[in-house]
Design a protein around this motif. Structure first.
Motif, PDB file in Angstrom:
ATOM      1  N   GLY A   1       0.981  -1.226  -0.023  1.00 56.17           N
ATOM      2  CA  GLY A   1       0.099   0.012  -0.056  1.00 56.17           C
ATOM      3  C   GLY A   1       0.819   1.235  -0.108  1.00 56.17           C
ATOM      4  O   GLY A   1       2.225   1.179   0.177  1.00 56.17           O
ATOM      5  N   GLY A   2       0.444   2.468  -0.250  1.00 55.51           N
ATOM      6  CA  GLY A   2       0.742   3.506  -0.023  1.00 55.51           C
ATOM      7  C   GLY A   2       0.116   4.688   0.159  1.00 55.51           C
ATOM      8  O   GLY A   2      -1.191   4.670   0.089  1.00 55.51           O
ATOM      9  N   ASP A   3       0.777   5.962   0.385  1.00 56.73           N
ATOM     10  CA  ASP A   3       0.028   7.061   0.926  1.00 56.73           C
ATOM     11  C   ASP A   3      -0.762   7.682  -0.123  1.00 56.73           C
ATOM     12  O   ASP A   3      -1.585   8.513   0.050  1.00 56.73           O
ATOM     13  N   HIS A   4      -0.717   7.345  -1.569  1.00 57.63           N
ATOM     14  CA  HIS A   4      -1.621   7.796  -2.611  1.00 57.63           C
ATOM     15  C   HIS A   4      -2.930   7.400  -2.282  1.00 57.63           C
ATOM     16  O   HIS A   4      -3.973   8.243  -2.355  1.00 57.63           O
TER      17      HIS A   4
ATOM     18  N   ALA B   1      -4.961  10.682  -7.095  1.00 57.12           N
ATOM     19  CA  ALA B   1      -3.596  10.408  -6.806  1.00 57.12           C
ATOM     20  C   ALA B   1      -3.007   9.191  -7.233  1.00 57.12           C
ATOM     21  O   ALA B   1      -3.792   8.270  -7.594  1.00 57.12           O
ATOM     22  N   VAL B   2      -1.897   9.242  -7.474  1.00 60.08           N
ATOM     23  CA  VAL B   2      -1.015   8.112  -8.198  1.00 60.08           C
ATOM     24  C   VAL B   2       0.262   7.627  -7.194  1.00 60.08           C
ATOM     25  O   VAL B   2       0.662   8.573  -6.761  1.00 60.08           O
ATOM     26  N   ARG B   3       0.499   6.328  -7.572  1.00 58.98           N
ATOM     27  CA  ARG B   3       1.942   6.073  -7.060  1.00 58.98           C
ATOM     28  C   ARG B   3       2.909   5.895  -7.932  1.00 58.98           C
ATOM     29  O   ARG B   3       2.678   5.497  -9.178  1.00 58.98           O
ATOM     30  N   ILE B   4       4.316   6.492  -7.762  1.00 63.03           N
ATOM     31  CA  ILE B   4       5.248   6.490  -8.623  1.00 63.03           C
ATOM     32  C   ILE B   4       6.466   5.395  -7.837  1.00 63.03           C
ATOM     33  O   ILE B   4       6.695   5.577  -6.590  1.00 63.03           O
TER      34      ILE B   4
END
Length: 493
Positions: free
Chosen positions: A335-338, A348-351
């Motif tokens: 998971g991630g903060d986006h 929002a996207v994750r890079i």
């Protein structure tokens, strides 16, 4: 007073084969299938790269591998950046997550001084209650800086906004260990370095951007996205007009010796399809129209690719570094903060780098069976991080310079016709001199293929246009473009 402007491409202008009898047309379709598909292109041109903005080019040239390395080295030097270490009282002086937060704050302040105090540097500090990975009430601090745009309405409002973030907390094998070494060089000092570097180079732009930019470093990611969840809720509660979030997490371009499958020419961009906050009625409509691949976050991901075609050219004229778009919210089991921003309704996207090495994530630093474990500085490729920073900076600057996102984009579906009639309104508060690009693509195409330039209607904020392309066969989108060629995010009907 609103004036409806209608532009039609009449049937007499169609290629002759499209006016053939049905039987004859069927023969053409069998013999030359490419010809049978040319109605997709009527009135449009292939989508090509936009013209580069010299000011953005100059800003990208200021991205420094040296500064990025210094940032990551400094963050590693705090020993542990475990979120839980904020409650520890026996850490050596200058160690732990609180010391890291103070240093990041000082860096934003230093950047602000260099641009004449152009940044509003802030802390979002709160006490997180007991949770699955929070054994006792714990202080968490997000650090961020706002570069106010010219579209800001007053001292309290920031107008349209774009945000870039990375998380400065780290962990080792035991996520509850608040003292053990946890260097977090790649995960995620690399992402924080991108955020800081974007702040440094974009704050030096001579001409202010219309939209405001927010440069962020959050904590609590490893404990359950705690910091970003709090900041995203703050943004929602304060009414931020947040049009896009770029979350950089693990962008160090892992350099494990012998890994021949790592790619240094691409970075993955993950995006959600059906929005997390979609209502049952919205989900029903998405399924009916087949637009799961046209969610706001997907259009944000496509925008990074569009920007890359303009600014990240190699010496051979081909793309030297580009995003690789992944049509899912995140990687398996991660998971991630986006996601925190998605949950509040923001695009929002994750890079993330192409190929992660799990021996160098969430691991105690150790040698075991001749294998080095731990998220160490030696496995970060600073040239790669600099390329990621340039992609982020170019995307932020382009979108912030654009007129914004068209509103009330609609397809007229009340009558049977082989053409398509669309209407939309200008972005709120858009400056004069903008025009639009009507975009379309085949339903199985991953990105926009064709466009038609549509002038803004004089004296009106509303546009209506009819094109001889069937809405049944393609997806449509509309984006606003300013006089200098800065393209905004695409809005779909």
């Amino acid at each position: 007073m609103k004036i409806r402007v209608i532009r039609r491409v009449v049937e007499s202008g169609l290629p002759r084969f499209l006016r053939m009898p049905i039987a004859a047309l069927a023969v053409v379709s069998v013999l030359t299938p490419a010809l049978a598909q040319t109605d997709y292109k009527l009135g449009g041109e292939p989508v090509t790269a936009a013209k580069a903005d010299p000011a953005i080019v100059a800003a990208l040239s200021q991205v420094s591998q040296t500064r990025i390395r210094q940032t990551i080295e400094k963050l590693v030097s705090f020993g542990t950046r475990s979120t839980l270490s904020s409650m520890a009282t026996d850490l050596p002086l200058g160690q732990g997550v609180t010391a890291a937060a103070d240093w990041i704050y000082s860096q934003f302040e230093e950047i602000s001084k260099e641009c004449g105090d152009c940044l509003e540097v802030k802390r979002d500090t709160f006490t997180n209650p007991v949770a699955e990975r929070i054994p006792k009430p714990t202080t968490i601090t997000n650090v961020y800086a706002i570069l106010r745009g010219t579209g800001a309405a007053d001292d309290k409002g920031y107008g349209r906004m774009y945000l870039v973030t990375g998380h400065y907390d780290s962990r080792n094998s035991d996520v509850m260990d608040d003292h053990g070494t946890a260097p977090g060089a790649n995960d995620d000092a690399s992402g924080v370095a991108v955020s800081l570097e974007c702040a440094r180079v974009l704050s030096k732009l001579k001409e202010k951007l219309p939209a405001s930019l927010v440069f962020v470093a959050v904590a609590g990611e490893e404990q359950g996205l705690n910091g970003s969840s709090h900041l995203a809720k703050l943004a929602k509660d304060e009414g931020w007009d947040l049009e896009g979030v770029l979350n950089n997490d693990i962008v160090g371009g892992n350099t494990t010796p012998g890994d021949t499958l790592q790619r240094k020419d691409v970075v993955r961009v993950f995006s959600e399809g059906i929005p997390t906050v979609a209502t049952p009625e919205q989900v029903r409509r998405i399924r009916a129209l087949g637009t799961a691949d046209d969610a706001p976050s997907r259009e944000l991901a496509r925008a990074t690719a569009d920007v890359a075609r303009t600014y990240d050219k190699g010496s051979n004229g081909k793309l030297g570094f580009a995003p690789f778009l992944v049509s899912r919210p995140d990687r398996y089991l991660r998971g991630g903060d986006h996601t925190s921003f998605n949950r509040e309704g923001f695009a929002a996207v994750r890079i993330t780098e192409w190929r992660e090495d799990y021996n160098h994530q969430h691991q105690n630093v150790r040698m075991e069976d001749d294998v080095q474990y731990g998220d160490l500085l030696q496995y970060v490729d600073f040239k790669y991080v600099a390329n990621v920073a340039r992609l982020n900076a170019a995307t932020l600057a382009t979108l912030a310079a654009s007129p914004g996102i068209p509103v009330d984009v609609k397809v007229n579906a009340r009558k049977l016709e082989n053409g398509t009639t669309l209407t939309w309104k200008a972005p709120a508060g858009a400056a004069a001199g903008l025009h639009y690009e009507l975009l379309w693509r085949e339903t199985n195409a991953p990105d926009w293929q064709y466009l038609k330039v549509i002038p803004a209607a004089a004296g009106s904020d509303e546009v209506t246009i009819t094109v001889p392309v069937s809405k049944d066969n393609v997806f449509f989108g509309v984006r606003a473009v300013d006089a200098a060629g800065h393209r905004g995010l695409v809005a779909v009907p």
